[in-house]
Design a protein around this motif. Structure first.
Motif, mmCIF file in Angstrom:
data_model
loop_
_atom_site.group_PDB
_atom_site.id
_atom_site.type_symbol
_atom_site.label_atom_id
_atom_site.label_comp_id
_atom_site.label_asym_id
_atom_site.label_seq_id
_atom_site.Cartn_x
_atom_site.Cartn_y
_atom_site.Cartn_z
ATOM 1 N N HIS A 79 0.829 -1.199 0.000
ATOM 2 C CA HIS A 79 0.000 0.000 0.000
ATOM 3 C C HIS A 79 0.870 1.258 0.000
ATOM 4 C CE1 HIS A 79 -4.142 -1.569 0.567
ATOM 5 N NE2 HIS A 79 -3.494 -2.626 1.034
ATOM 6 N N ALA A 80 1.986 1.217 0.730
ATOM 7 C CA ALA A 80 2.903 2.355 0.715
ATOM 8 C C ALA A 80 3.470 2.568 -0.686
ATOM 9 C CB ALA A 80 4.028 2.131 1.721
ATOM 10 N N GLY A 81 3.790 1.472 -1.363
ATOM 11 C CA GLY A 81 4.266 1.587 -2.734
ATOM 12 C C GLY A 81 3.204 2.128 -3.674
ATOM 13 N N ALA A 82 1.947 1.687 -3.471
ATOM 14 C CA ALA A 82 0.849 2.193 -4.298
ATOM 15 C C ALA A 82 0.646 3.689 -4.087
ATOM 16 C CB ALA A 82 -0.434 1.435 -3.981
ATOM 17 N N LEU A 83 0.761 4.145 -2.837
ATOM 18 C CA LEU A 83 0.617 5.566 -2.557
ATOM 19 C C LEU A 83 1.749 6.363 -3.203
ATOM 20 C CD1 LEU A 83 -0.822 7.878 -1.141
ATOM 21 C CD2 LEU A 83 0.470 7.335 0.931
ATOM 22 N N ALA A 84 2.954 5.799 -3.180
ATOM 23 C CA ALA A 84 4.087 6.474 -3.830
ATOM 24 C C ALA A 84 3.860 6.602 -5.335
ATOM 25 C CB ALA A 84 5.371 5.701 -3.534
ATOM 26 N N VAL A 85 3.290 5.566 -5.944
ATOM 27 C CA VAL A 85 2.998 5.621 -7.380
ATOM 28 C C VAL A 85 1.956 6.697 -7.675
ATOM 29 C CG1 VAL A 85 2.003 4.340 -9.309
ATOM 30 C CG2 VAL A 85 3.649 3.231 -7.797
ATOM 31 N N VAL A 86 0.920 6.770 -6.834
ATOM 32 C CA VAL A 86 -0.123 7.776 -7.034
ATOM 33 C C VAL A 86 0.453 9.181 -6.895
ATOM 34 C CG1 VAL A 86 -2.303 8.688 -6.147
ATOM 35 C CG2 VAL A 86 -1.961 6.222 -6.300
#
Length: 205
Positions: free
Chosen positions: A40-47
């Motif tokens: 989820h942290a990686g997904a937030l970084a992508v966003v």
């Protein structure tokens, strides 16, 4: 009234609204199925990288819109800290912020007319069944347009309070903000009735 659409033109503005909403649904489903906070942290970084890609102006506009989730982040983290479930709280917060950011990104890059047309097409089967889908088609654009208006009104009230008092405004702004929202709703209702909108047509029936 204003909309959440970004003044900065991006490539995503030219993508079909249905494609963006479908991608949002797929991403939301995937994030709810994943239980790893690091993912989820990686997904937030992508966003956040998607916000930064069009430039600083777009990034700042997107981050300003996301400030409304900060109180929920604080409350959730404090609650899970007290219940000794910090990792679970972190997972929930990361998922919530990522999903809100994605939804806001779709709204910023999609014009209100495109969203309205998409809702009109999606509700066509319900319309054939005789259901009053025109109420839904009217409500969704109003919510999209009035959300930033209410946020702006709350910020204006907070600034006016801080100019007159050293105390934090807190809950004291709830009543005047609610009265302004009701006043706006009354004006919109009158405008819809004057133009033969859903409220007016229902009243005539």
């Amino acid at each position: 009234m204003i909309s959440l659409t970004s003044p900065v033109e991006t490539r995503a503005h030219r993508w079909p609204a249905g494609l963006k909403l479908a991608g949002l649904c797929v991403a939301s489903t995937g994030l709810f199925l994943i239980k790893d906070p690091w993912v989820h942290a990686g997904a937030l970084a992508v966003v956040l990288a998607l916000y930064a890609a069009p430039g600083g102006l777009f990034l700042r506009a997107g981050l300003r819109a996301l400030r409304v989730v900060l109180p929920f982040v604080v409350i959730l983290m404090l609650w899970h800290l007290l219940t000794d479930e910090l990792w679970q709280g972190l997972l929930i917060v990361l998922r919530m912020v990522t999903l809100v950011a994605l939804a806001n990104l779709v709204t910023m890059t999609t014009r209100l007319e495109e969203l309205t047309d998409l809702v009109h097409r999606l509700t066509a089967p319900l319309r054939r069944l005789g259901l009053p889908v025109h109420l839904l088609e009217t409500a969704i654009p109003l919510v999209v347009r009035f959300t930033p208006v209410l946020v702006g009104r709350a910020q204006t009230l907070a600034e006016a309070w801080r100019a007159r008092s050293r105390r934090r405004p807190g809950w004291r702004l709830v009543l005047p903000l609610m009265l302004q929202a009701l006043d706006d709703a009354d004006h919109v209702s009158e405008a819809l009735q004057a133009r033969g909108g859903p409220l007016g047509s229902r009243k005539q029936d």
